[in-house]
Design a protein around this motif. Sequence first.
Motif, short mmCIF file in Angstrom:
data_model
loop_
_atom_site.label_atom_id
_atom_site.label_comp_id
_atom_site.label_asym_id
_atom_site.label_seq_id
_atom_site.Cartn_x
_atom_site.Cartn_y
_atom_site.Cartn_z
N VAL A 15 0.83 -1.21 0.00
CA VAL A 15 0.00 0.00 0.00
C VAL A 15 0.86 1.25 0.00
CG1 VAL A 15 -1.75 1.31 1.27
CG2 VAL A 15 -1.99 -1.16 1.02
N SER A 16 1.89 1.30 0.85
CA SER A 16 2.70 2.52 0.91
C SER A 16 3.46 2.76 -0.38
CB SER A 16 3.66 2.48 2.10
OG SER A 16 4.61 1.45 1.94
N GLY A 18 2.00 2.23 -3.25
CA GLY A 18 0.96 2.45 -4.25
C GLY A 18 0.65 1.22 -5.07
N GLN A 19 1.01 0.07 -4.56
CA GLN A 19 0.82 -1.17 -5.31
C GLN A 19 -0.30 -2.00 -4.71
OE1 GLN A 19 4.55 -3.05 -6.41
NE2 GLN A 19 5.63 -1.13 -6.07
N SER A 20 -0.36 -3.25 -5.10
CA SER A 20 -1.39 -4.17 -4.60
C SER A 20 -0.71 -5.50 -4.26
CB SER A 20 -2.48 -4.36 -5.67
OG SER A 20 -1.91 -4.86 -6.87
N ARG A 116 -1.71 -0.97 -11.38
CA ARG A 116 -1.20 -0.10 -10.32
C ARG A 116 0.10 0.57 -10.75
NH1 ARG A 116 -3.91 2.38 -8.19
NH2 ARG A 116 -2.42 2.87 -6.57
N SER A 119 -0.35 3.61 -12.72
CA SER A 119 -1.13 4.69 -12.11
C SER A 119 -0.22 5.81 -11.59
CB SER A 119 -1.98 4.16 -10.95
OG SER A 119 -1.16 3.85 -9.84
N GLU A 121 -0.72 7.40 -8.86
CA GLU A 121 -0.57 7.20 -7.42
C GLU A 121 0.64 6.30 -7.11
OE1 GLU A 121 -3.74 6.40 -4.05
OE2 GLU A 121 -3.30 4.54 -5.14
N CYS A 122 0.77 5.21 -7.84
CA CYS A 122 1.88 4.29 -7.63
C CYS A 122 3.20 4.97 -7.95
CB CYS A 122 1.70 3.04 -8.48
SG CYS A 122 3.01 1.81 -8.26
N THR A 124 3.95 8.11 -7.88
CA THR A 124 4.25 9.09 -6.84
C THR A 124 4.76 8.40 -5.58
OG1 THR A 124 2.60 10.63 -7.70
CG2 THR A 124 3.26 10.93 -5.40
N ALA A 125 4.11 7.32 -5.17
CA ALA A 125 4.52 6.59 -3.97
C ALA A 125 5.92 6.02 -4.11
CB ALA A 125 3.52 5.48 -3.66
#
Length: 135
Positions: A15-16, A18-20, A116, A119, A121-122, A124-125
Amino acid sequence: KAVVSTQSTGRTPFVSLGQSPEGCSSYMFPRTFGFAKANEMLLAERQISAEEACTGGLVTRVFPEDTFRAEVDKVVSYMAKLPPQSMVISKGLVRQELKEKLLEVNTRECVTLRDRWLSDECMTAIMNFLNRKKK
């Protein structure tokens, strides 16, 4: 057999980053640890000890750090003396029922993980993680 030392720990930072979940962990962790602990590990990234991993069935043995190598050598030496074809056949029988389901789960996790990775979000994370390590 999966063996670890008493100093070993495990954590799933999906999660941190940005993955799954991957590696069939979305299927196996709830069945291994129960849904509550699996959620705590996969979603809240709680680190588990070697003892917890053994109690949950993720690993089979925990050896003291100072005798780890010698203990592992004993296990490997014993297993190396067993009839190899019998070992292969037995392992196949034990895993066959689960194999199809794990292949299905792995495919689903890989598709999700690929999405993911693409994405924002990923990305950036991961960049935040890499930049944190540089400091």
